[in-house]
Design an enzyme around this catalytic site. Structure first.
Site, PDB file in Angstrom:
ATOM      1  N   SER A   1     -17.292  39.386  45.076  1.00  0.00           N
ATOM      2  CA  SER A   1     -18.692  39.356  44.671  1.00  0.00           C
ATOM      3  C   SER A   1     -19.220  37.950  44.853  1.00  0.00           C
ATOM      4  O   SER A   1     -18.458  36.972  44.771  1.00  0.00           O
ATOM      5  CB  SER A   1     -18.830  39.765  43.200  1.00  0.00           C
ATOM      6  OG  SER A   1     -20.139  39.504  42.720  1.00  0.00           O
TER       7      SER A   1
ATOM      8  N   TYR B   1     -16.079  39.084  34.394  1.00  0.00           N
ATOM      9  CA  TYR B   1     -16.261  39.628  35.745  1.00  0.00           C
ATOM     10  C   TYR B   1     -16.248  38.510  36.792  1.00  0.00           C
ATOM     11  O   TYR B   1     -15.538  38.588  37.805  1.00  0.00           O
ATOM     12  CB  TYR B   1     -17.569  40.410  35.816  1.00  0.00           C
ATOM     13  CG  TYR B   1     -17.873  40.972  37.179  1.00  0.00           C
ATOM     14  CD1 TYR B   1     -17.270  42.148  37.624  1.00  0.00           C
ATOM     15  CD2 TYR B   1     -18.766  40.335  38.030  1.00  0.00           C
ATOM     16  CE1 TYR B   1     -17.546  42.674  38.875  1.00  0.00           C
ATOM     17  CE2 TYR B   1     -19.051  40.855  39.284  1.00  0.00           C
ATOM     18  CZ  TYR B   1     -18.441  42.018  39.700  1.00  0.00           C
ATOM     19  OH  TYR B   1     -18.720  42.524  40.958  1.00  0.00           O
TER      20      TYR B   1
END
Length: 255
Positions: free
Chosen positions: A146, A159
């Site tokens: 990401s 995350y």
């Protein structure tokens, strides 16, 4: 010749969103695809049915990837499926399965931290290790990371940290598995369209679209195309690379 003709790919988290897009695109490009899911079995089977309608091979495999033994069982099942069906072998792994909960860091518990890290990172480690043991030269592993690996968002500490570690795992794996002819890379998407996103987070979608030089959100197909490229012979001299797919958001000025 399609780019992935003759390949056998395992895609984790393939029941929806990015994973489903990757599985379908791999099949379109000639690969047989093992679609992993944890609970969304019906959705994974629907995607597998679409692949079979293309004339390609597909199988749905269930596993809990927070469990190392389950990761190894999953890879073994995909390998045995390919070998028993037509004498094939696993050539590509896409580590897509992951979770993205929100939780302010001051109140985050170790249990909440571990749930994200085990799902997003430990599964990548275990699946990659198991796959590399059965892949021959020319094998490829692609992790879905990401842009939050380098640009954290509020309430995403667990995350963002897990995705940063995924990027570094790929670089480390590229270094150590390269002598065996196995390439390992990451794809780092920005904001990707999904059903209901614009209604659930209109201000975020508007803000992203305004900041993106290309003026739109990403689509699962954008990520899938990058994964196809990295698994194909076109990327035979690319390993340890992080391919960012964000419509240009990360090049925008921060002031």
């Amino acid at each position: 010749m399609r780019l992935l003709e003759g390949q056998v790919a395992l895609v984790t988290g393939a029941s929806g969103g990015i994973g489903r897009g990757v599985a379908l695109r791999f099949a379109e490009q000639g690969a047989a695809v093992a679609l992993h899911c944890r609970t969304a079995v019906a959705a994974a089977r629907e995607a597998a049915s679409r692949i079979e309608d293309m004339g390609a091979r597909a199988v749905v495999l269930e596993a809990e990837l927070r469990d190392e033994a389950e990761c190894r069982r999953l890879v073994r099942a995909a390998t045995e499926w390919a070998a028993a069906g037509w004498g094939g072998s696993l050539t590509a792994l896409v580590n897509n399965a992951g979770v993205q909960p929100t939780q302010p860091l001051p109140g985050m518990t170790a249990v909440q931290w571990r749930e994200v890290v085990d799902t997003n990172l430990t599964s990548v480690f275990a699946c990659t290790q198991a796959a590399a043991e059965v892949m021959g030269p020319g094998g490829s592993v692609t992790h879905i990371a990401s842009i939050e690996a380098s640009r954290p968002a509020p309430e995403h500490a667990h995350y963002s940290a897990s995705k940063a570690a995924v990027v570094m795992h790929a670089r480390s794996a590229a270094l150590e598995y390269g002598p065996h002819g196995i390439r390992v890379n990451t794809v780092s998407p920005g904001l990707i369209e999904r059903e209901g996103l614009a209604q659930a987070w209109p201000e975020g979608v508007e803000r992203w679209t305004r900041r993106a030089p290309l003026g739109r959100l990403g689509r699962p197909e954008d990520v899938a195309d990058a994964c196809v490229f990295l698994a194909s012979p076109l990327a035979s001299w690319i390993t340890g690379h992080d391919l960012v797919l964000d419509g240009g958001v990360s090049v925008g000025p921060a002031w």
